[in-house]
Design an enzyme around this catalytic site. Structure first.
Site, short mmCIF file in Angstrom:
data_model
loop_
_atom_site.label_atom_id
_atom_site.label_comp_id
_atom_site.label_asym_id
_atom_site.label_seq_id
_atom_site.Cartn_x
_atom_site.Cartn_y
_atom_site.Cartn_z
N ASN A 33 9.25 44.67 -61.40
CA ASN A 33 8.68 44.37 -60.09
C ASN A 33 9.24 45.32 -59.05
OD1 ASN A 33 11.14 43.15 -58.85
ND2 ASN A 33 10.86 41.71 -60.57
N ASP B 95 9.75 36.33 -64.25
CA ASP B 95 9.55 34.95 -64.70
C ASP B 95 9.24 34.90 -66.20
OD1 ASP B 95 9.94 33.63 -62.26
OD2 ASP B 95 8.01 34.37 -61.56
N LYS C 188 6.38 52.30 -80.36
CA LYS C 188 5.37 52.39 -79.30
C LYS C 188 4.02 51.89 -79.83
CE LYS C 188 3.03 55.50 -76.18
NZ LYS C 188 2.67 56.87 -75.85
N ILE D 60 18.20 31.67 -64.12
CA ILE D 60 19.65 31.90 -64.02
C ILE D 60 20.25 31.02 -62.92
CG2 ILE D 60 21.44 33.64 -63.64
CD1 ILE D 60 19.24 35.73 -64.52
N LYS E 67 12.07 25.03 -52.87
CA LYS E 67 12.97 25.66 -53.85
C LYS E 67 14.37 25.07 -53.77
CE LYS E 67 11.27 29.63 -54.71
NZ LYS E 67 10.88 31.02 -54.73
N LYS F 21 15.65 23.80 -57.31
CA LYS F 21 16.77 24.48 -57.98
C LYS F 21 18.09 23.73 -57.76
CE LYS F 21 14.50 28.71 -58.48
NZ LYS F 21 14.54 29.79 -59.46
#
Ligand code: C5P
Length: 408
Positions: A219, A288, A298, A318, A348, A352
């Site tokens: 990302n 994610d 490959k 984590i 969140k 979490k």
């Protein structure tokens, strides 16, 4: 090498930069520029030995101030350069500091202007920072060891030395830190020690989930926010471990770095460390999902066969795992959102089960040097308005320190 600080961190600081005899004097020229760029005014004082390595004219041009080289300088009306210079200064930095000069400091000798002003300074008001530069045998010599221990006991702060190639051709301890490292060390010295004695674990950057040996899923996280938090925590006196995904950023001074690639590697690096840390800041943009099985070779494009199916499996969370530990550190999560930052951050917080979530607009901040943060906890919401990431990181560290004190 880190880039120049975005804000003048040393604004309004007046520094005496003392040069003593050593080849590392050439780095003092660059250091002067860096300190001036960081907003400080720099008064250079040179010993006779230093003048054999670099000229006062060079140092005057870079500091934009006449250089002092003698205790008998007739310019001050009161003829007391050693008093005036040390009373004006917020700190005295000796860089490079030779073995001989450190021996002088240890004995309190005062037979030239620089040693004289070091002894004449008000110890409580004008700290002494010493950046040694010498051959490794000189640094290792029992007399130098004794002298360094003595000046530290007398209140001096040692900056370095580093290990590496030496001008004499040998390799070992004794190199002066680089100019930007010294600049950052001086900036750190002036930061409040809000996390002294604390240990902080930070994750930063993206993760990379392999599809095959040449392709993967990642990302746009640059790692800049997490690296700034690691730096700010170290500046605040914490011992800091930074678990970094694949980014090409320089490790902040004094920070222990562990490089990882995938979410599972990040998980495996974090979990053994987390229970012994006071604070865990999960800044990393952890993928994610990962491909179920990365191909060992490959994946070849074959005519008429279309795209291969990519089966994904969820990565371990984590932050949630650390937050569920029986002996858990104070956990801070990040929420990079594209909209409704506060609502998502608050959700969140509960999901979490962490005491603090820091919301930010992910797409707007990924890769940038600036950000704006929204601190969401059980007590309410606090906005830290747009600023450079290091300034925000220092504010966040102050907020974390406050919460640690409230819930020791
Ligand atoms: O679950 P989500 O990605 O929205 O939450 C973001 C927060 O959780 C960040 O602090 C991020 O570092 C952390 N996180 C994690 N492990 C994951 C996913 C997110 O530690 N697998």
């Amino acid at each position: 090498m880190s880039s120049s600080p975005p804000l003048p961190d040393l604004q309004k600081r007046h520094l005496v930069l003392g040069l003593t005899g050593g080849i590392a004097c050439y780095k003092a020229a660059e250091l002067t520029r860096e300190l001036v760029r960081a907003g400080a005014t720099v008064q250079v004082v040179m010993t006779e030995g230093a003048e054999h390595f670099i000229t006062a004219a060079t140092m005057q041009a870079l500091s934009n101030r006449p250089v002092y080289t003698s205790q008998w300088d007739a310019r001050p009306d009161n003829a007391m350069a050693h008093i005036n210079l040390s009373r004006e200064a917020d700190a005295v930095i000796v860089a490079p500091a030779s073995a001989d000069f450190i021996a002088k400091l240890a004995q309190g000798r005062a037979d030239d202007l620089l040693s004289l002003l070091c002894v004449a300074r008000r110890i409580g008001e004008c700290p002494l920072l010493v950046a040694p530069a010498m051959n490794r045998e000189m640094w290792a010599h029992p007399a130098t060891r004794r002298n360094v221990a003595q000046i530290v006991a007398d209140g001096a702060t040692m900056l370095g030395p580093a290990t590496g190639d030496q001008a004499c051709g040998e390799v070992g301890d004794g190199r002066m830190l680089e100019a930007v490292e010294l600049r950052d060390a001086v900036i750190a010295f002036f930061q409040p020690k809000l996390l002294a004695g604390r240990s902080v674990l930070v994750t930063a950057g993206p993760t990379y989930e392999a599809i095959d040996p040449v392709r993967g899923i990642t990302n746009l996280s640059s790692g800049k926010m997490g690296f700034a938090i690691a730096r700010a925590a170290a500046e605040a006196g914490a011992s800091v471990t930074l678990v970094a995904g694949p980014v090409a950023l320089a490790t902040p001074m004094g920070v222990t770095r562990i490089d990882v690639r995938s979410a599972r590697e990040m998980h495996d690096a974090v979990l053994p460390l987390a229970p012994s840390r006071d604070v865990f800041v999960a800044t990393a943009a952890v993928a994610d999902w990962r491909p179920v099985d990365a191909a060992t070779q490959k994946i070849k494009k074959a005519a008429g066969q279309g795209a291969p199916a990519l089966a994904l499996v969820e990565n371990p969370d984590i932050l949630a795992t650390v937050a569920a530990l029986p002996k858990r550190p104070y956990c801070v999560g990040f929420a990079a959102e594209s909209h409704e930052v506060e609502a998502h951050a608050r959700a969140k917080l509960e999901r979490k089960n962490v005491p603090l979530i820091v919301g930010n607009l992910g797409p707007a901040t990924f890769g940038q040097d600036h950000n704006a943060l929204l601190l969401v906890d059980a007590g309410g919401t606090r906005a830290l308005p747009a600023d450079d990431k290091l300034t925000l990181a220092r504010q966040l560290v102050a907020e974390i320190a406050q919460r640690l004190c409230a819930n020791p």
